[in-house]
Motif scaffolding. Structure first.
Motif, PDB file in Angstrom:
ATOM      1  N   MET A   1     -42.121  -4.054 -71.520  1.00 38.18           N
ATOM      2  CA  MET A   1     -41.177  -3.474 -70.575  1.00 38.18           C
ATOM      3  C   MET A   1     -41.835  -3.223 -69.220  1.00 38.18           C
ATOM      4  O   MET A   1     -41.406  -2.362 -68.482  1.00 38.18           O
ATOM      5  N   GLY A   2     -42.864  -3.940 -68.908  1.00 37.48           N
ATOM      6  CA  GLY A   2     -43.484  -3.803 -67.592  1.00 37.48           C
ATOM      7  C   GLY A   2     -44.195  -2.488 -67.429  1.00 37.48           C
ATOM      8  O   GLY A   2     -44.839  -1.996 -68.345  1.00 37.48           O
ATOM      9  N   ASP A   3     -44.077  -1.911 -66.267  1.00 33.92           N
ATOM     10  CA  ASP A   3     -44.768  -0.659 -65.946  1.00 33.92           C
ATOM     11  C   ASP A   3     -43.920   0.562 -66.294  1.00 33.92           C
ATOM     12  O   ASP A   3     -43.910   1.543 -65.561  1.00 33.92           O
ATOM     13  N   LEU A   4     -43.235   0.516 -67.394  1.00 31.92           N
ATOM     14  CA  LEU A   4     -42.350   1.601 -67.800  1.00 31.92           C
ATOM     15  C   LEU A   4     -43.135   2.873 -68.080  1.00 31.92           C
ATOM     16  O   LEU A   4     -44.167   2.841 -68.754  1.00 31.92           O
ATOM     17  N   VAL A  63     -35.437   5.640 -61.790  1.00 28.00           N
ATOM     18  CA  VAL A  63     -35.040   6.223 -63.072  1.00 28.00           C
ATOM     19  C   VAL A  63     -34.012   5.286 -63.692  1.00 28.00           C
ATOM     20  O   VAL A  63     -32.965   5.021 -63.097  1.00 28.00           O
ATOM     21  N   ILE A  64     -34.335   4.777 -64.889  1.00 29.86           N
ATOM     22  CA  ILE A  64     -33.462   3.796 -65.532  1.00 29.86           C
ATOM     23  C   ILE A  64     -32.968   4.250 -66.907  1.00 29.86           C
ATOM     24  O   ILE A  64     -32.188   3.551 -67.553  1.00 29.86           O
ATOM     25  N   GLY A  65     -33.418   5.423 -67.351  1.00 25.43           N
ATOM     26  CA  GLY A  65     -32.968   5.948 -68.632  1.00 25.43           C
ATOM     27  C   GLY A  65     -33.316   7.415 -68.754  1.00 25.43           C
ATOM     28  O   GLY A  65     -34.169   7.926 -68.017  1.00 25.43           O
ATOM     29  N   ILE A  90     -28.726   4.946 -70.514  1.00 26.15           N
ATOM     30  CA  ILE A  90     -29.491   3.850 -69.930  1.00 26.15           C
ATOM     31  C   ILE A  90     -28.695   3.336 -68.736  1.00 26.15           C
ATOM     32  O   ILE A  90     -27.472   3.153 -68.833  1.00 26.15           O
ATOM     33  N   HIS A  91     -29.382   3.096 -67.631  1.00 27.92           N
ATOM     34  CA  HIS A  91     -28.716   2.558 -66.446  1.00 27.92           C
ATOM     35  C   HIS A  91     -28.009   1.262 -66.828  1.00 27.92           C
ATOM     36  O   HIS A  91     -28.537   0.453 -67.601  1.00 27.92           O
ATOM     37  N   ALA A  92     -26.829   1.039 -66.276  1.00 26.27           N
ATOM     38  CA  ALA A  92     -26.010  -0.125 -66.638  1.00 26.27           C
ATOM     39  C   ALA A  92     -26.774  -1.439 -66.494  1.00 26.27           C
ATOM     40  O   ALA A  92     -26.613  -2.344 -67.318  1.00 26.27           O
ATOM     41  N   GLY A  97     -31.725  -4.339 -73.113  1.00 28.37           N
ATOM     42  CA  GLY A  97     -33.079  -4.867 -72.966  1.00 28.37           C
ATOM     43  C   GLY A  97     -34.135  -4.161 -73.782  1.00 28.37           C
ATOM     44  O   GLY A  97     -35.318  -4.438 -73.624  1.00 28.37           O
ATOM     45  N   GLY A  98     -33.730  -3.239 -74.657  1.00 23.34           N
ATOM     46  CA  GLY A  98     -34.685  -2.555 -75.518  1.00 23.34           C
ATOM     47  C   GLY A  98     -35.117  -1.179 -75.048  1.00 23.34           C
ATOM     48  O   GLY A  98     -35.833  -0.480 -75.768  1.00 23.34           O
TER      49      GLY A  98
END
Length: 150
Positions: A1-4, A63-65, A90-92, A97-98
């Protein structure tokens, strides 16, 4: 998930959190993204309570979740402590995407680390996609929930 990054929420995160809470038919009826005053007061109460964990998932500064984890000491189950997961959003643009699974896994891992014997959550009956998601993660629909609006 990248730099989550999953971290505790701050006052600066409130606009994004409230926008996600309002971004569905149920939330649109309950939330007020144009007035953050009640949310700021609620965040202060959450921050003062060590049993409350409001977290955000952040990627590339956005912020995505979010979710809230509440730790509940109790007498039943031989004095077991339980965890309650609430307000999973979770952002739309990020759904499917997990990220939801990662947030729930964070909540389960944190609950385990804090000595909880069970993790529970509720989901509105109309959120059938969410129900399938929770079942895929190993949750069972073992109880019928009831609420009384005050």
């Amino acid at each position: 998930m990248g730099d989550l990054e999953i971290r505790h929420a701050s006052a600066d995160d409130l606009p994004a959190i409230v926008a996600m809470l309002a971004d569905d038919p149920l939330g649109a009826q309950r939330e007020s993204p144009d007035d953050l005053t009640p949310y700021r007061a609620a965040l202060e109460r959450l921050e003062a309570d060590p049993n409350q964990h409001l977290v955000v998932a952040v990627r590339e500064g956005q912020v995505i979740g979010t979710l809230q984890l509440t730790i509940i000491p109790g007498l039943s189950r031989k004095g077991a402590t339980r965890a309650l997961i609430e307000a999973v959003r979770i952002h739309a643009d990020e759904r499917g995407g997990g990220l939801g699974g990662l947030l729930i896994q964070w909540a389960i891992d944190t609950s385990r680390r804090l000595g909880c014997a069970v993790v529970q959550l509720t989901s509105d009956k109309s959120r059938t996609d969410a129900h399938r998601f929770y079942v895929r993660l190993g949750f069972t629909a073992s109880h019928e929930g009831f609420k009384l609006q005050l």
